[in-house]
Design a protein around this motif. Structure first.
Motif, mmCIF file in Angstrom:
data_model
loop_
_atom_site.group_PDB
_atom_site.id
_atom_site.type_symbol
_atom_site.label_atom_id
_atom_site.label_comp_id
_atom_site.label_asym_id
_atom_site.label_seq_id
_atom_site.Cartn_x
_atom_site.Cartn_y
_atom_site.Cartn_z
ATOM 1 N N TYR A 108 1.045 -1.243 0.058
ATOM 2 C CA TYR A 108 0.118 0.184 0.215
ATOM 3 C C TYR A 108 0.974 1.329 -0.138
ATOM 4 N N ALA A 109 1.828 1.373 0.885
ATOM 5 C CA ALA A 109 2.799 2.534 0.998
ATOM 6 C C ALA A 109 3.559 2.825 -0.231
ATOM 7 N N ALA A 110 4.137 1.628 -0.709
ATOM 8 C CA ALA A 110 4.964 1.810 -1.979
ATOM 9 C C ALA A 110 3.982 2.279 -2.941
ATOM 10 N N THR A 111 3.039 2.068 -3.282
ATOM 11 C CA THR A 111 2.063 2.166 -4.388
ATOM 12 C C THR A 111 1.760 3.738 -4.345
ATOM 13 N N ARG A 112 1.405 4.099 -2.971
ATOM 14 C CA ARG A 112 1.073 5.614 -2.799
ATOM 15 C C ARG A 112 2.252 6.564 -3.068
ATOM 16 N N ALA A 113 3.435 5.876 -2.824
ATOM 17 C CA ALA A 113 4.736 6.753 -2.858
ATOM 18 C C ALA A 113 4.970 6.576 -4.248
ATOM 19 N N ALA A 114 4.355 5.695 -5.201
ATOM 20 C CA ALA A 114 5.064 5.612 -6.507
ATOM 21 C C ALA A 114 6.212 4.864 -6.551
ATOM 22 N N LEU A 115 6.601 3.785 -5.593
ATOM 23 C CA LEU A 115 7.834 3.354 -5.726
ATOM 24 C C LEU A 115 7.806 1.838 -5.929
ATOM 25 N N PRO A 116 8.739 1.139 -6.599
ATOM 26 C CA PRO A 116 8.725 -0.194 -6.577
ATOM 27 C C PRO A 116 8.783 -1.153 -5.331
ATOM 28 N N MET A 117 8.125 -2.198 -5.014
ATOM 29 C CA MET A 117 8.050 -3.002 -4.177
ATOM 30 C C MET A 117 8.515 -4.371 -4.400
ATOM 31 N N VAL A 118 9.493 -5.030 -3.198
ATOM 32 C CA VAL A 118 9.842 -6.515 -3.297
ATOM 33 C C VAL A 118 9.325 -6.886 -2.202
ATOM 34 N N ALA A 119 8.615 -8.165 -2.217
ATOM 35 C CA ALA A 119 7.939 -8.955 -1.033
ATOM 36 C C ALA A 119 8.860 -10.116 -0.860
ATOM 37 N N VAL A 120 9.230 -10.211 0.557
ATOM 38 C CA VAL A 120 10.059 -11.136 1.217
ATOM 39 C C VAL A 120 8.992 -11.973 2.029
ATOM 40 N N ALA A 121 8.380 -13.069 1.685
ATOM 41 C CA ALA A 121 7.278 -13.802 2.246
ATOM 42 C C ALA A 121 7.918 -14.739 3.573
ATOM 43 N N THR A 122 7.414 -14.776 4.500
ATOM 44 C CA THR A 122 7.788 -15.742 5.628
ATOM 45 C C THR A 122 6.815 -16.775 5.832
ATOM 46 N N ASN A 123 5.635 -16.619 4.923
ATOM 47 C CA ASN A 123 4.884 -17.914 5.365
ATOM 48 C C ASN A 123 3.665 -17.971 4.066
ATOM 49 N N LEU A 124 3.254 -18.799 3.793
ATOM 50 C CA LEU A 124 2.421 -18.915 2.754
ATOM 51 C C LEU A 124 0.889 -19.245 2.972
ATOM 52 N N ALA A 125 0.575 -18.347 4.056
ATOM 53 C CA ALA A 125 -0.712 -18.354 4.491
ATOM 54 C C ALA A 125 -2.014 -17.886 3.524
ATOM 55 N N HIS A 126 -1.662 -17.323 2.462
ATOM 56 C CA HIS A 126 -2.737 -16.681 1.319
ATOM 57 C C HIS A 126 -2.088 -16.112 0.211
ATOM 58 N N ASP A 127 -2.979 -15.721 -0.586
ATOM 59 C CA ASP A 127 -2.640 -15.450 -2.034
ATOM 60 C C ASP A 127 -2.018 -13.703 -1.982
ATOM 61 N N GLY A 128 -1.983 -13.086 -0.839
ATOM 62 C CA GLY A 128 -1.832 -11.635 -0.868
ATOM 63 C C GLY A 128 -0.187 -11.474 -0.783
ATOM 64 N N ILE A 129 0.611 -12.692 -1.213
ATOM 65 C CA ILE A 129 2.023 -12.278 -1.189
ATOM 66 C C ILE A 129 2.144 -11.665 -2.589
#
Length: 360
Positions: free
Chosen positions: A104-125
């Motif tokens: 959310y913050a990256a999108t509003r700031a117009a910055l690219p974002m990298v996700a480092v997921a620590t679990n696989l609980a849902h498809d939000g990653i």
């Protein structure tokens, strides 16, 4: 070229393996996300903080933001912090709440974002949606997809098993959401995107019949790929439609009426199973029930601590959570007594399914 590689022929970079976080700094440089490592790292508690300790020496110019809660307020605080100096990107390290705040913050700031997921609980990653709490409940907000997703199997294995199993329910629920989308196409001439359908269906089918478990790396890789494909499906469609139908309407209703009874993925599995029962698709019902049971996920209201009456209340409230969405619930338009009858029949059918599964 493998099927997944062809389907992910896009700017998204996906790294799923043991020790993947050790390549984080190199990934940021090689993908031209940042050259000097001037990034904001949003870190959740638990394993997120542990990963940061492991990689911080390779990112000496990074700034750390501690994510305390998965709220709109926290995302706003991160967005404000991003405005205090020039950052090249945002890296979110943690579970779903942390990644949603970072997206959310990256999108509003117009910055690219990298996700480092620590679990696989849902498809939000890797989805174009951030689910964030606010003073009046929880909202879903459109966001940009991550440029890269890193899943380190070493950390996924250390996550609570219930959280990892939750991703199974969320992936398999695609198969119900797809049917709701096709129903809306038939009944209301709603536009359906074939590529989004292919992504979502591939994700669900990839998990449905596997006989290995979260103890196996092969299964964890397949699950991570399925969850990423689900995110891609939503991005292609421009809506959560391919992965969210009656199943997720029921999730939202349960969250509103009985918060905290279970995690998102497990509720998605139950919701999908009930919606499939309503459609009268017994073959698919058995497949989903077998999959959820095989992986230790709940299939009935009782198994998550809800009475039949409470589940009836949730089903009745479900359409109101997404007034714009047409699913099997809106199509049948059941009254309270009819819902009560269907829920009782659903529970009875589950009993027979369990007996069949347990038989030698």
């Amino acid at each position: 070229m493998p099927l997944l590689a062809r389907m992910l022929a896009s700017p998204l970079h996906l790294d799923i393996r043991a020790g993947a976080v050790d390549n984080l700094a190199a990934l940021l440089h090689e993908r031209a996300i940042t050259s000097g490592g001037t990034v904001m790292v949003a870190v959740g508690s638990g394993q997120g903080a542990e990963i940061w300790e492991r990689v911080q020496s390779s990112l000496p110019n990074a700034t750390v933001f501690q994510v305390e809660e998965g709220s709109l307020s926290s995302a706003g605080d991160l967005q404000e912090a991003l405005g205090q100096q020039g950052y090249d990107a945002v890296v979110g390290i943690g579970g779903g709440k942390t990644i949603d705040v970072a997206k959310y913050a990256a999108t509003r700031a117009a910055l690219p974002m990298v996700a480092v997921a620590t679990n696989l609980a849902h498809d939000g990653i890797c989805s174009p949606v951030a689910s964030l709490e606010h003073p009046h409940g929880k909202g879903s907000y459109g966001v940009a997809l991550p440029l890269a997703v890193v899943v380190d199997l070493d950390y996924v294995r250390n996550a609570p098993p219930a959280m990892v199993r939750g991703g199974i329910g969320d992936a398999v629920s695609n198969l119900s959401a797809i049917e709701d989308w096709l129903l809306a196409q038939r009944e209301r001439d709603e536009s359906v995107d074939g590529l989004a359908l292919a992504f979502a269906r591939t994700a669900g089918e990839a998990i449905l019949h596997r006989t290995d478990s979260i103890d196996d790396d092969g299964f964890l890789i397949a699950l991570a790929e399925a969850l990423v494909l689900s995110g891609m499906a939503m991005s292609v469609a421009g809506t959560s439609r391919p992965c969210s139908g009656a199943c997720h309407e029921i999730i939202h209703a349960i969250d509103q009426l009985y918060p905290g009874v279970s995690n998102h993925g497990e509720l998605a599995g139950i919701g999908a199973l009930f919606a499939t029962f309503l459609r009268g698709d017994d073959a698919r019902f058995v497949q989903i029930a077998d999959c959820l049971t095989r992986h230790g996920l709940a299939v009935s209201p009782e198994q998550i601590g809800l009475t039949e009456e409470q589940f009836v209340a949730a089903v009745l409230a479900a359409p109101g959570t997404r007034p714009d969405r047409y699913t099997i619930l809106e199509h049948l338009a059941l009254d309270e007594e009819q819902v009560r009858e269907r829920v009782a029949a659903f529970v009875s059918r589950l009993g027979r399914a369990v007996e069949t599964t347990a038989a030698p």
